[in-house]
Motif scaffolding. Sequence first.
Motif, PDB file in Angstrom:
ATOM      1  N   ARG A 270       0.811  -1.207   0.000  1.00 52.79           N
ATOM      2  CA  ARG A 270       0.000   0.000   0.000  1.00 52.79           C
ATOM      3  C   ARG A 270       0.855   1.272   0.000  1.00 52.79           C
ATOM      4  O   ARG A 270       0.550   2.240  -0.700  1.00 52.79           O
ATOM      5  N   GLU A 271       1.932   1.253   0.774  1.00 48.66           N
ATOM      6  CA  GLU A 271       2.765   2.459   0.851  1.00 48.66           C
ATOM      7  C   GLU A 271       3.474   2.725  -0.478  1.00 48.66           C
ATOM      8  O   GLU A 271       3.746   3.880  -0.818  1.00 48.66           O
ATOM      9  N   SER A 272       3.778   1.689  -1.227  1.00 51.13           N
ATOM     10  CA  SER A 272       4.386   1.864  -2.541  1.00 51.13           C
ATOM     11  C   SER A 272       3.365   2.386  -3.548  1.00 51.13           C
ATOM     12  O   SER A 272       3.650   3.307  -4.322  1.00 51.13           O
ATOM     13  N   LEU A 273       2.163   1.831  -3.520  1.00 51.17           N
ATOM     14  CA  LEU A 273       1.094   2.269  -4.415  1.00 51.17           C
ATOM     15  C   LEU A 273       0.793   3.747  -4.220  1.00 51.17           C
ATOM     16  O   LEU A 273       0.557   4.489  -5.184  1.00 51.17           O
ATOM     17  N   ALA A 274       0.827   4.204  -2.977  1.00 55.31           N
ATOM     18  CA  ALA A 274       0.489   5.597  -2.657  1.00 55.31           C
ATOM     19  C   ALA A 274       1.456   6.592  -3.277  1.00 55.31           C
ATOM     20  O   ALA A 274       1.120   7.778  -3.424  1.00 55.31           O
ATOM     21  N   LYS A 275       2.632   6.145  -3.668  1.00 52.46           N
ATOM     22  CA  LYS A 275       3.604   7.042  -4.293  1.00 52.46           C
ATOM     23  C   LYS A 275       3.312   7.273  -5.775  1.00 52.46           C
ATOM     24  O   LYS A 275       3.896   8.166  -6.383  1.00 52.46           O
ATOM     25  N   TYR A 276       2.421   6.466  -6.337  1.00 50.04           N
ATOM     26  CA  TYR A 276       2.115   6.552  -7.772  1.00 50.04           C
ATOM     27  C   TYR A 276       0.747   7.168  -8.067  1.00 50.04           C
ATOM     28  O   TYR A 276       0.509   7.610  -9.192  1.00 50.04           O
ATOM     29  N   VAL A 277      -0.161   7.168  -7.096  1.00 50.06           N
ATOM     30  CA  VAL A 277      -1.503   7.707  -7.336  1.00 50.06           C
ATOM     31  C   VAL A 277      -1.871   8.678  -6.224  1.00 50.06           C
ATOM     32  O   VAL A 277      -1.390   8.562  -5.101  1.00 50.06           O
ATOM     33  N   PRO A 278      -2.752   9.638  -6.510  1.00 55.32           N
ATOM     34  CA  PRO A 278      -3.151  10.610  -5.492  1.00 55.32           C
ATOM     35  C   PRO A 278      -4.082   9.978  -4.456  1.00 55.32           C
ATOM     36  O   PRO A 278      -4.729   8.960  -4.733  1.00 55.32           O
ATOM     37  N   PRO A 279      -4.178  10.544  -3.278  1.00 56.84           N
ATOM     38  CA  PRO A 279      -5.092  10.015  -2.250  1.00 56.84           C
ATOM     39  C   PRO A 279      -6.529   9.981  -2.764  1.00 56.84           C
ATOM     40  O   PRO A 279      -7.002  10.915  -3.408  1.00 56.84           O
ATOM     41  N   GLY A 280      -7.214   8.873  -2.494  1.00 55.91           N
ATOM     42  CA  GLY A 280      -8.623   8.765  -2.857  1.00 55.91           C
ATOM     43  C   GLY A 280      -8.894   8.437  -4.305  1.00 55.91           C
ATOM     44  O   GLY A 280     -10.058   8.412  -4.720  1.00 55.91           O
ATOM     45  N   PHE A 281      -7.867   8.165  -5.093  1.00 54.04           N
ATOM     46  CA  PHE A 281      -8.094   7.846  -6.500  1.00 54.04           C
ATOM     47  C   PHE A 281      -8.900   6.561  -6.642  1.00 54.04           C
ATOM     48  O   PHE A 281      -8.597   5.549  -6.018  1.00 54.04           O
ATOM     49  N   ASP A 282      -9.949   6.608  -7.465  1.00 53.90           N
ATOM     50  CA  ASP A 282     -10.827   5.462  -7.686  1.00 53.90           C
ATOM     51  C   ASP A 282     -10.831   5.135  -9.177  1.00 53.90           C
ATOM     52  O   ASP A 282     -11.473   5.812  -9.977  1.00 53.90           O
ATOM     53  N   ALA A 283     -10.102   4.090  -9.552  1.00 56.99           N
ATOM     54  CA  ALA A 283      -9.967   3.730 -10.966  1.00 56.99           C
ATOM     55  C   ALA A 283     -11.286   3.320 -11.593  1.00 56.99           C
ATOM     56  O   ALA A 283     -11.470   3.445 -12.805  1.00 56.99           O
ATOM     57  N   SER A 284     -12.232   2.859 -10.788  1.00 58.54           N
ATOM     58  CA  SER A 284     -13.514   2.393 -11.332  1.00 58.54           C
ATOM     59  C   SER A 284     -14.348   3.535 -11.910  1.00 58.54           C
ATOM     60  O   SER A 284     -15.312   3.297 -12.643  1.00 58.54           O
ATOM     61  N   LYS A 285     -13.987   4.788 -11.588  1.00 55.60           N
ATOM     62  CA  LYS A 285     -14.761   5.928 -12.052  1.00 55.60           C
ATOM     63  C   LYS A 285     -14.240   6.505 -13.375  1.00 55.60           C
ATOM     64  O   LYS A 285     -14.788   7.479 -13.883  1.00 55.60           O
TER      65      LYS A 285
END
Length: 497
Positions: A270-285
């Motif tokens: 999770r901490e690695s993923l957070a470096k690539y996307v902004p907080p609260g990003f929802d790909a399903s939208k």
Amino acid sequence: MNARLQTRRDFLKSASAATLGALASGGPRLFAEQEKIAPTADTLIVLWMAGGMAHTETFDPKRYAPFEKGMDPKGVLSTFPSIPSAIDGVRFSEGLEKMAAVMDRGTLLRSSVAADLGFILHSRHQYHWHTGYVPPQSVAAPHLGAFVSRALGPRDPAVPAFINIGQRFDLGEGEELKAFTSAGFLGSEFGPFNIPFPHDAAAAVRPPAGMTPSRFEDRNKFYKRLLDASPVGQYGSAYQRDSFLRAMDNAHRLLSSPAAKAFDLSLEPRESLAKYVPPGFDASKIDSAKQNRDGDYEAATVGRFGLGCLLARRLAEVGARYIEVTTEYIPFLNWDTHENGHTRLVNMKKMIDAPIAQLVLDLEARGLLDRTLIVLASEFSRDMMIEGREGAQVRTQARVPDTIEELKYYGMHRHFTEAGCVLLYGGGMKRGYVHGETADERPCKVVRDAVPIEDLHATIYRAMGISPKLSYIVEERPFYVTKDGLGKPVTDLLARG
């Protein structure tokens, strides 16, 4: 056909004819003994800024003109102030702070120039950049990734050698993009493994739910029978049919390989993923994001490219040879800023800044950057006033009022081909180096060390250990990886000349 007069319809007709010709052709063979070149990179990652990224708004900022009602558009060169980078005296545009901080790891080419193709179609310039050839062509020209795949083969037999991330082909100018996102005459086995949605990449390497191995094998055999009724089966040569079957076998091999886990982003900490996307990003939208020119789409999809960069890092780790990640070309969206240029670039910078910097840092931390070449590029630049090049007599494709009264007219809207920026990290390129120069006043064109596409390609191929004169016999004539084999590596970019 006069290239300056070619329309989208003409482009599709010529591309379709070339594709049919490729199906009927036999296997390409090497033209001659090739020059032996020691590679400085094993993997190539292309970060594609689809739609036309303005150099004066990103990596080559000019005089800043803040928005004011009633301002003269002729005085607008950059709509963002500049910021310092990790290299003394080299400045980026505001909003690219993280990339500026890793500029000491890479080379900045400020003198890339696009071809003068007259009336500008994005698909034609993108075709040119990705194949090295200006359409129309009498043969189906292979994509850069296909040339690399054919010349070098996979690094791991279970991992596709050419992976394309982030581009859909069922919207906008999808058919035009398909014309060059292929292996062309080289055959299907060297074509792209397409992943339109990086967040759903795992599904591409996983049998459908409830599908047992035996049922999947039966379905795979049935699919091969359907091949006989397809255009490849009906019109393709024996070479093209066999190449298509080998492509299917390669995909089948991946399903049962441990390397398939690299496609599953849910396995990333999770901490690695957070470096690539902004907080609260929802790909399903992403699918429901409003596709208007106001900036709503760019704001809603900021994290999608970041997931693509994360996926690229994971795939590089397991042995992918060529990976392309795109911000996605959709007409009038993303970098295709015909209106609201400034507003939308705020979000485009959020889209690319953190993920690209993190990709560089992650590869460096894993000891992979030295042998991985990262190339960031776009089909051309943009300017407030000039369409194409200075003095060009072509149709203007964006409205610029005499005075700017609304924010939507503030930004770079017209296509500009006389300058562009390319960033290169790792893979044998110099660190902390800037090449070329553009004018400080309009037209902000290249004034020193211009680099055309064939020379940029030759430099990339050189890093991968491929001669720019590598060619294959097609239709009884040699077809080179750089136009007519004349591309010359820009040795000043290389850490070792």
